[in-house]
Design a protein around this motif. Sequence first.
Motif, PDB file in Angstrom:
ATOM      1  N   GLY A  35      -8.018   4.841  19.036  1.00 19.65           N
ATOM      2  CA  GLY A  35      -6.889   3.913  18.898  1.00 19.65           C
ATOM      3  C   GLY A  35      -7.315   2.591  18.285  1.00 19.65           C
ATOM      4  O   GLY A  35      -6.604   2.010  17.458  1.00 19.65           O
ATOM      5  N   ILE A  36      -8.483   2.095  18.685  1.00 17.76           N
ATOM      6  CA  ILE A  36      -9.030   0.852  18.117  1.00 17.76           C
ATOM      7  C   ILE A  36      -9.252   1.016  16.629  1.00 17.76           C
ATOM      8  O   ILE A  36      -8.836   0.185  15.823  1.00 17.76           O
ATOM      9  N   ILE A  37      -9.892   2.104  16.263  1.00 18.77           N
ATOM     10  CA  ILE A  37     -10.184   2.364  14.846  1.00 18.77           C
ATOM     11  C   ILE A  37      -8.892   2.465  14.043  1.00 18.77           C
ATOM     12  O   ILE A  37      -8.747   1.847  12.988  1.00 18.77           O
ATOM     13  N   ASN A  38      -7.929   3.227  14.523  1.00 19.38           N
ATOM     14  CA  ASN A  38      -6.691   3.424  13.761  1.00 19.38           C
ATOM     15  C   ASN A  38      -5.835   2.163  13.691  1.00 19.38           C
ATOM     16  O   ASN A  38      -5.133   1.948  12.702  1.00 19.38           O
ATOM     17  N   SER A  39      -5.898   1.307  14.701  1.00 17.71           N
ATOM     18  CA  SER A  39      -5.148   0.042  14.653  1.00 17.71           C
ATOM     19  C   SER A  39      -5.663  -0.858  13.534  1.00 17.71           C
ATOM     20  O   SER A  39      -4.885  -1.398  12.738  1.00 17.71           O
ATOM     21  N   ILE A  40      -6.972  -1.030  13.480  1.00 18.31           N
ATOM     22  CA  ILE A  40      -7.560  -1.881  12.456  1.00 18.31           C
ATOM     23  C   ILE A  40      -7.459  -1.204  11.086  1.00 18.31           C
ATOM     24  O   ILE A  40      -7.173  -1.856  10.077  1.00 18.31           O
ATOM     25  N   TYR A  41      -7.671   0.105  11.036  1.00 15.12           N
ATOM     26  CA  TYR A  41      -7.579   0.862   9.790  1.00 15.12           C
ATOM     27  C   TYR A  41      -6.186   0.691   9.168  1.00 15.12           C
ATOM     28  O   TYR A  41      -6.053   0.406   7.971  1.00 15.12           O
ATOM     29  N   SER A  42      -5.144   0.825   9.974  1.00 17.48           N
ATOM     30  CA  SER A  42      -3.773   0.675   9.494  1.00 17.48           C
ATOM     31  C   SER A  42      -3.528  -0.728   8.942  1.00 17.48           C
ATOM     32  O   SER A  42      -2.924  -0.896   7.877  1.00 17.48           O
ATOM     33  N   ASP A  43      -3.992  -1.724   9.683  1.00 11.08           N
ATOM     34  CA  ASP A  43      -3.803  -3.114   9.266  1.00 11.08           C
ATOM     35  C   ASP A  43      -4.477  -3.384   7.920  1.00 11.08           C
ATOM     36  O   ASP A  43      -3.867  -3.946   6.998  1.00 11.08           O
ATOM     37  N   LEU A  44      -5.716  -2.960   7.778  1.00 10.62           N
ATOM     38  CA  LEU A  44      -6.451  -3.219   6.534  1.00 10.62           C
ATOM     39  C   LEU A  44      -5.974  -2.333   5.382  1.00 10.62           C
ATOM     40  O   LEU A  44      -6.035  -2.742   4.224  1.00 10.62           O
ATOM     41  N   TRP A  45      -5.486  -1.143   5.687  1.00  7.63           N
ATOM     42  CA  TRP A  45      -4.965  -0.242   4.646  1.00  7.63           C
ATOM     43  C   TRP A  45      -3.798  -0.905   3.912  1.00  7.63           C
ATOM     44  O   TRP A  45      -3.712  -0.873   2.693  1.00  7.63           O
ATOM     45  N   ARG A  46      -2.911  -1.530   4.663  1.00  5.18           N
ATOM     46  CA  ARG A  46      -1.725  -2.158   4.066  1.00  5.18           C
ATOM     47  C   ARG A  46      -2.072  -3.360   3.200  1.00  5.18           C
ATOM     48  O   ARG A  46      -1.314  -3.730   2.316  1.00  5.18           O
ATOM     49  N   ILE A  47      -3.223  -3.968   3.441  1.00  8.67           N
ATOM     50  CA  ILE A  47      -3.669  -5.091   2.619  1.00  8.67           C
ATOM     51  C   ILE A  47      -4.398  -4.607   1.373  1.00  8.67           C
ATOM     52  O   ILE A  47      -4.177  -5.116   0.278  1.00  8.67           O
ATOM     53  N   CYS A  48      -5.256  -3.607   1.521  1.00 10.12           N
ATOM     54  CA  CYS A  48      -6.185  -3.217   0.459  1.00 10.12           C
ATOM     55  C   CYS A  48      -5.748  -2.020  -0.380  1.00 10.12           C
ATOM     56  O   CYS A  48      -6.224  -1.857  -1.497  1.00 10.12           O
ATOM     57  N   CYS A  49      -4.912  -1.181   0.159  1.00 10.48           N
ATOM     58  CA  CYS A  49      -4.618   0.088  -0.515  1.00 10.48           C
ATOM     59  C   CYS A  49      -3.122   0.259  -0.725  1.00 10.48           C
ATOM     60  O   CYS A  49      -2.321  -0.452  -0.141  1.00 10.48           O
ATOM     61  N   GLU A  50      -2.807   1.217  -1.545  1.00 10.88           N
ATOM     62  CA  GLU A  50      -1.412   1.562  -1.787  1.00 10.88           C
ATOM     63  C   GLU A  50      -1.183   2.987  -1.319  1.00 10.88           C
ATOM     64  O   GLU A  50      -2.110   3.767  -1.190  1.00 10.88           O
ATOM     65  N   GLY A  51       0.044   3.318  -1.080  1.00  8.97           N
ATOM     66  CA  GLY A  51       0.373   4.654  -0.624  1.00  8.97           C
ATOM     67  C   GLY A  51       0.528   4.682   0.879  1.00  8.97           C
ATOM     68  O   GLY A  51       0.392   3.684   1.570  1.00  8.97           O
ATOM     69  N   GLU A  52       0.826   5.868   1.379  1.00  8.04           N
ATOM     70  CA  GLU A  52       1.094   6.038   2.800  1.00  8.04           C
ATOM     71  C   GLU A  52      -0.206   6.102   3.592  1.00  8.04           C
ATOM     72  O   GLU A  52      -1.162   6.767   3.205  1.00  8.04           O
ATOM     73  N   PHE A  53      -0.218   5.404   4.717  1.00  7.21           N
ATOM     74  CA  PHE A  53      -1.388   5.406   5.594  1.00  7.21           C
ATOM     75  C   PHE A  53      -1.429   6.690   6.400  1.00  7.21           C
ATOM     76  O   PHE A  53      -0.426   7.132   6.945  1.00  7.21           O
ATOM     77  N   VAL A  54      -2.614   7.291   6.469  1.00  2.00           N
ATOM     78  CA  VAL A  54      -2.832   8.473   7.299  1.00  2.00           C
ATOM     79  C   VAL A  54      -3.928   8.124   8.297  1.00  2.00           C
ATOM     80  O   VAL A  54      -5.049   7.799   7.903  1.00  2.00           O
ATOM     81  N   ALA A  55      -3.600   8.174   9.571  1.00  2.39           N
ATOM     82  CA  ALA A  55      -4.550   7.803  10.623  1.00  2.39           C
ATOM     83  C   ALA A  55      -5.732   8.767  10.663  1.00  2.39           C
ATOM     84  O   ALA A  55      -5.605   9.940  10.312  1.00  2.39           O
ATOM     85  N   ALA A  56      -6.877   8.253  11.091  1.00  2.00           N
ATOM     86  CA  ALA A  56      -8.071   9.081  11.247  1.00  2.00           C
ATOM     87  C   ALA A  56      -7.873   9.995  12.454  1.00  2.00           C
ATOM     88  O   ALA A  56      -7.585   9.517  13.550  1.00  2.00           O
ATOM     89  N   PRO A  57      -8.025  11.307  12.281  1.00  2.00           N
ATOM     90  CA  PRO A  57      -7.795  12.221  13.408  1.00  2.00           C
ATOM     91  C   PRO A  57      -8.933  12.214  14.437  1.00  2.00           C
ATOM     92  O   PRO A  57      -8.708  12.516  15.607  1.00  2.00           O
ATOM     93  N   THR A  58     -10.150  11.884  14.008  1.00  2.00           N
ATOM     94  CA  THR A  58     -11.302  11.822  14.922  1.00  2.00           C
ATOM     95  C   THR A  58     -12.177  10.633  14.547  1.00  2.00           C
ATOM     96  O   THR A  58     -12.026  10.048  13.470  1.00  2.00           O
ATOM     97  N   LEU A  59     -13.123  10.320  15.413  1.00  2.00           N
ATOM     98  CA  LEU A  59     -14.064   9.231  15.129  1.00  2.00           C
ATOM     99  C   LEU A  59     -15.072   9.613  14.051  1.00  2.00           C
ATOM    100  O   LEU A  59     -15.731   8.749  13.488  1.00  2.00           O
ATOM    101  N   LEU A  60     -15.189  10.886  13.758  1.00  2.00           N
ATOM    102  CA  LEU A  60     -16.139  11.333  12.737  1.00  2.00           C
ATOM    103  C   LEU A  60     -15.531  11.365  11.342  1.00  2.00           C
ATOM    104  O   LEU A  60     -16.197  11.698  10.376  1.00  2.00           O
ATOM    105  N   THR A  61     -14.272  10.992  11.244  1.00  2.00           N
ATOM    106  CA  THR A  61     -13.576  10.935   9.957  1.00  2.00           C
ATOM    107  C   THR A  61     -14.079   9.736   9.158  1.00  2.00           C
ATOM    108  O   THR A  61     -14.270   8.653   9.700  1.00  2.00           O
ATOM    109  N   GLU A  62     -14.286   9.954   7.874  1.00  2.00           N
ATOM    110  CA  GLU A  62     -14.716   8.875   6.981  1.00  2.00           C
ATOM    111  C   GLU A  62     -13.558   7.903   6.767  1.00  2.00           C
ATOM    112  O   GLU A  62     -12.445   8.312   6.454  1.00  2.00           O
ATOM    113  N   ILE A  63     -13.822   6.609   6.943  1.00  2.00           N
ATOM    114  CA  ILE A  63     -12.813   5.576   6.737  1.00  2.00           C
ATOM    115  C   ILE A  63     -12.793   5.227   5.251  1.00  2.00           C
ATOM    116  O   ILE A  63     -13.814   4.851   4.685  1.00  2.00           O
TER     117      ILE A  63
END
Length: 122
Positions: A35-63
Amino acid sequence: MTGQAIIEQAARLLGYTAANGNLQLSARITNRALGIINSIYSDLWRICCEGEFVAAPTLLTEIRLPERALNDVFIYGAAMLMAQSESDGDSQQLYSALYNQKRSGLSRVTVITDVLPRGEDE
């Protein structure tokens, strides 16, 4: 970098390690890590990237974020949320300030629009 690597780096920043340097994560952090990873990932995705955000399904997923966001900003955001889950107010406040300061550096203006009203020519 994977979510697991980010959690480990944030824990080292916070000093959540044993005397011998081994990582000691509490059950609260372990349970909230994704949850920590996906919260920050979502926040930074909207600043840096375009397109729809897809949450990381596991901690071993590449960010998938630009290197600057991943290395300079993401870890501070993870440390902020980890400190909050541990009721570590001083660390939470410090890493919150660092995260927001570095996060604001990622923003960029791509289009400038002139919105000032103009007077009529006489």
